[in-house]
Motif scaffolding. Structure first.
Motif, PDB file in Angstrom:
ATOM      1  N   PRO A 102       0.812  -1.229   0.000  1.00 20.67           N
ATOM      2  CA  PRO A 102       0.000   0.000   0.000  1.00 20.67           C
ATOM      3  C   PRO A 102       0.842   1.273   0.000  1.00 20.67           C
ATOM      4  N   PHE A 103       2.041   1.223   0.587  1.00 22.66           N
ATOM      5  CA  PHE A 103       2.909   2.387   0.622  1.00 22.66           C
ATOM      6  C   PHE A 103       3.745   2.561  -0.645  1.00 22.66           C
ATOM      7  N   ARG A 104       3.939   1.430  -1.386  1.00 19.40           N
ATOM      8  CA  ARG A 104       4.764   1.482  -2.605  1.00 19.40           C
ATOM      9  C   ARG A 104       4.128   0.628  -3.692  1.00 19.40           C
ATOM     10  N   PRO A 105       2.961   1.028  -4.195  1.00 16.92           N
ATOM     11  CA  PRO A 105       2.306   0.227  -5.240  1.00 16.92           C
ATOM     12  C   PRO A 105       3.115   0.256  -6.535  1.00 16.92           C
ATOM     13  N   ILE A 106       3.129  -0.884  -7.255  1.00 23.95           N
ATOM     14  CA  ILE A 106       3.896  -0.948  -8.506  1.00 23.95           C
ATOM     15  C   ILE A 106       3.036  -1.321  -9.708  1.00 23.95           C
ATOM     16  N   SER A 107       1.854  -1.864  -9.501  1.00 19.55           N
ATOM     17  CA  SER A 107       0.995  -2.205 -10.637  1.00 19.55           C
ATOM     18  C   SER A 107       0.091  -1.021 -10.983  1.00 19.55           C
ATOM     19  N   LYS A 108      -0.352  -0.951 -12.220  1.00 18.11           N
ATOM     20  CA  LYS A 108      -1.241   0.141 -12.657  1.00 18.11           C
ATOM     21  C   LYS A 108      -2.532   0.117 -11.858  1.00 18.11           C
ATOM     22  N   PHE A 109      -3.050  -1.078 -11.589  1.00 14.40           N
ATOM     23  CA  PHE A 109      -4.291  -1.210 -10.836  1.00 14.40           C
ATOM     24  C   PHE A 109      -4.161  -0.560  -9.458  1.00 14.40           C
ATOM     25  N   LEU A 201      15.937 -10.500 -11.974  1.00 15.75           N
ATOM     26  CA  LEU A 201      16.909 -10.641 -10.895  1.00 15.75           C
ATOM     27  C   LEU A 201      17.774  -9.393 -10.736  1.00 15.75           C
ATOM     28  N   GLN A 202      18.119  -8.764 -11.843  1.00 11.26           N
ATOM     29  CA  GLN A 202      19.110  -7.688 -11.786  1.00 11.26           C
ATOM     30  C   GLN A 202      18.481  -6.296 -11.838  1.00 11.26           C
ATOM     31  N   GLU A 203      17.581  -6.086 -12.795  1.00 12.77           N
ATOM     32  CA  GLU A 203      17.086  -4.729 -13.050  1.00 12.77           C
ATOM     33  C   GLU A 203      15.724  -4.448 -12.414  1.00 12.77           C
ATOM     34  N   GLY A 204      14.973  -5.502 -12.157  1.00 14.97           N
ATOM     35  CA  GLY A 204      13.660  -5.296 -11.554  1.00 14.97           C
ATOM     36  C   GLY A 204      12.585  -4.909 -12.547  1.00 14.97           C
ATOM     37  N   ASP A 205      12.812  -5.137 -13.838  1.00 15.12           N
ATOM     38  CA  ASP A 205      11.761  -4.851 -14.802  1.00 15.12           C
ATOM     39  C   ASP A 205      11.370  -6.133 -15.524  1.00 15.12           C
ATOM     40  N   ILE A 206      10.165  -6.137 -16.077  1.00 13.77           N
ATOM     41  CA  ILE A 206       9.690  -7.317 -16.803  1.00 13.77           C
ATOM     42  C   ILE A 206       9.220  -6.890 -18.183  1.00 13.77           C
ATOM     43  N   GLN A 207       9.271  -7.816 -19.123  1.00 11.79           N
ATOM     44  CA  GLN A 207       8.814  -7.549 -20.478  1.00 11.79           C
ATOM     45  C   GLN A 207       7.761  -8.574 -20.850  1.00 11.79           C
ATOM     46  N   ILE A 208       6.585  -8.081 -21.201  1.00 13.54           N
ATOM     47  CA  ILE A 208       5.474  -8.953 -21.593  1.00 13.54           C
ATOM     48  C   ILE A 208       4.992  -8.503 -22.970  1.00 13.54           C
ATOM     49  N   ARG A 209       5.227  -9.353 -23.944  1.00 12.78           N
ATOM     50  CA  ARG A 209       4.902  -9.015 -25.328  1.00 12.78           C
ATOM     51  C   ARG A 209       5.497  -7.651 -25.686  1.00 12.78           C
ATOM     52  N   GLY A 210       4.673  -6.670 -26.014  1.00 11.36           N
ATOM     53  CA  GLY A 210       5.193  -5.363 -26.399  1.00 11.36           C
ATOM     54  C   GLY A 210       5.425  -4.442 -25.221  1.00 11.36           C
ATOM     55  N   PHE A 211       5.011  -4.866 -24.023  1.00  9.53           N
ATOM     56  CA  PHE A 211       5.130  -4.003 -22.855  1.00  9.53           C
ATOM     57  C   PHE A 211       6.489  -4.190 -22.187  1.00  9.53           C
ATOM     58  N   LYS A 212       7.142  -3.107 -21.890  1.00 10.48           N
ATOM     59  CA  LYS A 212       8.333  -3.147 -21.044  1.00 10.48           C
ATOM     60  C   LYS A 212       7.980  -2.382 -19.777  1.00 10.48           C
ATOM     61  N   LEU A 213       7.768  -3.113 -18.695  1.00 13.19           N
ATOM     62  CA  LEU A 213       7.250  -2.522 -17.470  1.00 13.19           C
ATOM     63  C   LEU A 213       8.356  -2.382 -16.432  1.00 13.19           C
ATOM     64  N   ARG A 214       8.429  -1.221 -15.837  1.00 12.94           N
ATOM     65  CA  ARG A 214       9.358  -1.031 -14.736  1.00 12.94           C
ATOM     66  C   ARG A 214       8.625  -1.459 -13.463  1.00 12.94           C
ATOM     67  N   MET A 215       8.827  -2.703 -13.094  1.00 10.42           N
ATOM     68  CA  MET A 215       8.162  -3.251 -11.912  1.00 10.42           C
ATOM     69  C   MET A 215       9.215  -3.865 -10.996  1.00 10.42           C
ATOM     70  N   PRO A 216       9.695  -3.108 -10.057  1.00  8.39           N
ATOM     71  CA  PRO A 216      10.713  -3.654  -9.147  1.00  8.39           C
ATOM     72  C   PRO A 216      10.101  -4.699  -8.211  1.00  8.39           C
ATOM     73  N   LEU A 217       9.958  -5.894  -8.728  1.00 11.18           N
ATOM     74  CA  LEU A 217       9.354  -6.974  -7.940  1.00 11.18           C
ATOM     75  C   LEU A 217      10.198  -7.270  -6.705  1.00 11.18           C
ATOM     76  N   ASP A 218       9.523  -7.525  -5.614  1.00  8.26           N
ATOM     77  CA  ASP A 218      10.173  -7.767  -4.327  1.00  8.26           C
ATOM     78  C   ASP A 218      10.061  -9.262  -4.006  1.00  8.26           C
ATOM     79  N   ILE A 219      11.057 -10.023  -4.440  1.00 10.76           N
ATOM     80  CA  ILE A 219      10.984 -11.493  -4.343  1.00 10.76           C
ATOM     81  C   ILE A 219      12.310 -12.044  -3.826  1.00 10.76           C
ATOM     82  N   LEU A 220      12.236 -13.048  -2.957  1.00 14.02           N
ATOM     83  CA  LEU A 220      13.417 -13.847  -2.615  1.00 14.02           C
ATOM     84  C   LEU A 220      13.365 -15.081  -3.508  1.00 14.02           C
TER      85      LEU A 220
END
Length: 513
Positions: A102-109, A201-220
């Motif tokens: 809630p303090f650091r949302p990363i999805s558009k929704f 793992l390194q940059e925190g962004d994902i690419q889905i089809r034509g979308f290049k999303l800056r989503m710093p996923l927080d995962i171990l």
């Protein structure tokens, strides 16, 4: 105050709650457990001085981890236990597919929801048990499975164009945001799929089809791999391996005692079986020794390894073998005899990978040989080494004043068989029948009593049977496993009978003219 009663972003701010990344969360909780002298990985046996300290260091360093080791070395279990290092609950934006903070949302929704409602944004509390994702790497795993894809049905229902970020269907990795995510058997993942993990793992962004999303996923991330996979099925691509900060080597139990503890902990024996069946320490050690023998056997593929599941399944089968006898003869109590270990052979054959020579020998015969080697290895820990008696006899250096029985403590037992006697131990015989058979062998009971004077009747009987199997494993008497029974005879007579059979097979009609 129960923190889960907080329902809005505004109330969450007022509570003073501070969000942390999952790696910070695990690090701080781990520090607390170490300070409190708590066991950080309960139930993991044999890793106290090796794997567990390495794992703790990696988690304190906030590293992603690769567990590298053969099958049955608790790699996945180690990963699953990391759930206990998570906070009991964490807040997420209600309705978020990827556990948005809630303090650091990363999805558009979530961003749109927080922008629209502000402090009134509803929040949802996620329990730590729901913050674990796991995927077995198989050749059919796709980028869409792991990362995501465009969902045309969602686009149609929401009347959105494919250029809108809201039409994305997230894969299992984004859905594991703020969680532990495990990929088992990483080398089985196709190289192009492994490449897709680089930026996460390194940059925190994902690419889905034509979308290049800056989503710093927080995962171990926790990966597991078997060294065998590097040559047989695939490999971890070098750039991906370079991005996994800690590689931890796992191993099999180093001692019988450790192996015993693991089997005792993991074997699924019913309470009614435990009440009815006694399993001696001797039998338990024989079962564990089978795995140690298999790991060093020339017929078993060492690269494949021998899982701890072998001894667990073997122990359960040994108990069931004794239970079956007890049911047949309506016995309220019995014990696992050495002859009951014939019943563990199916537990061995299915859990060892054989090299070419082993396949020629056959899995059943290899399993029988492993059981024999186990008996041989453990026998000298309980009784005098028969090899010493053989050497004295062969060299002739033994003193003439020393009695023959002292030179060879097994002399009386072997003499009984040399006299033409034989002993049949029926596999399904009741306890009384086994006792009657064993007491027929001259000198057997006296021999056991000499070395174990404090043993009770049940222990005596088991040791008496063990002596016969031990002498056979050292080729001092003959042992044959026939249908429904084990036959003990003198060695020379068995060899002569075998030779006579072969001689008769070689005779032709001309030999009788």
């Amino acid at each position: 105050m129960d923190i889960t009663n907080i329902k809005t972003l505004g109330d969450l701010r007022k509570s003073g709650y501070k969000s942390r990344t999952i790696k910070e969360e695990i690090r701080e909780n781990l520090i607390g457990k170490i300070k409190a002298k708590e066991n950080t990985f309960p139930g993991i046996v044999g890793y106290e001085e090796t794997v567990i300290p390495d794992t703790e260091r990696a988690l304190l360093s906030r590293h992603n981890i690769l567990f590298l080791g053969l099958r049955g070395q608790a790699k996945t279990r180690m990963a699953r236990q990391m759930i206990d290092l998570l906070d009991e609950y964490i807040p997420t934006v209600e309705g978020s597919e990827i556990n948005d903070d809630p303090f650091r949302p990363i999805s558009k929704f979530a961003k749109d929801l927080v922008a629209q409602h502000g402090d009134s944004t509803p929040i949802h509390w996620v329990h730590k048990s729901d913050r674990y994702g796991e995927k077995l790497a198989t050749p059919d795993v796709s980028v869409a499975d792991l990362i995501g894809d465009i969902d045309p049905i969602k686009a149609a229902n929401l009347k959105l164009s494919f250029a809108d970020e809201m039409v994305i269907h997230y894969g299992i990795i984004p859905r594991s945001n703020r969680s532990i995510f495990v990929i088992n058997e990483l080398p089985d993942l196709q190289a192009r799929i492994q490449v897709a993990l680089f930026n996460i793992l390194q940059e925190g962004d994902i690419q889905i089809r034509g979308f290049k999303l800056r989503m710093p996923l927080d995962i171990l991330f926790v990966f597991t791999a078997n060294p065998e996979d590097y040559t047989n099925r695939g490999s971890i691509v070098t750039p991906l391996k370079d991005r996994i900060e800690s590689q931890i080597l796992t191993h099999y139990p180093k001692t019988i005692e450790t192996s015993l503890e693991i089997t005792e902990q993991e074997a699924d024996v019913l309470e009614e079986q435990s009440k009815r069946i006694t399993v001696s320490d001797l039998v338990k050690r024989l079962i564990e020794q089978v795995a140690f023998e298999a790991r060093n056997n020339e017929y078993v593929d060492k690269k494949s390894g021998v899982s701890a599941r072998l001894t667990i399944a073997a122990y359960e089968n040994a108990v069931s073998s004794a239970e079956r006898r007890a049911i047949i003869h309506n016995e309220k109590q019995t014990q696992v005899w050495i002859s009951d270990l014939v019943g563990i052979i199916p537990s061995i054959t299915g859990k060892i990978e054989l090299v070419y020579e082993g396949e020629q020998e056959g899995p059943y015969q290899v399993a029988v040989n492993l059981l024999e080697k186990s008996i041989r290895s453990q026998f000298i820990l309980y009784f005098p080494n028969p090899e010493a008696s053989k050497k004295k006899k062969a060299t002739g250096k033994a003193s003439q004043q020393v009695k023959t029985e002292e030179e060879n403590p097994y002399k009386a037992i072997i003499r009984w068989f040399d006299g033409g006697n034989h002993l049949d131990l029926l596999l399904d015989s009741n306890d009384a029948g086994k006792l009657n058979s064993l007491y027929k062998v001259d000198g057997l009971h006296a021999f056991v009593k000499k070395y174990y004077p404090q043993a009770n009747d049940k222990e005596n009987a088991l040791l008496m049977e063990f002596v016969l199997h031990g002498l056979a494993s050292y080729s001092l008497i003959s042992k044959k496993m026939l249908d429904g029974k084990i036959e003990f005879k003198d060695l020379m007579g068995s060899m002569m009978n075998f030779g006579a059979m072969n001689f008769e097979d070689d005779l032709t009609e001309d030999d009788f003219r």
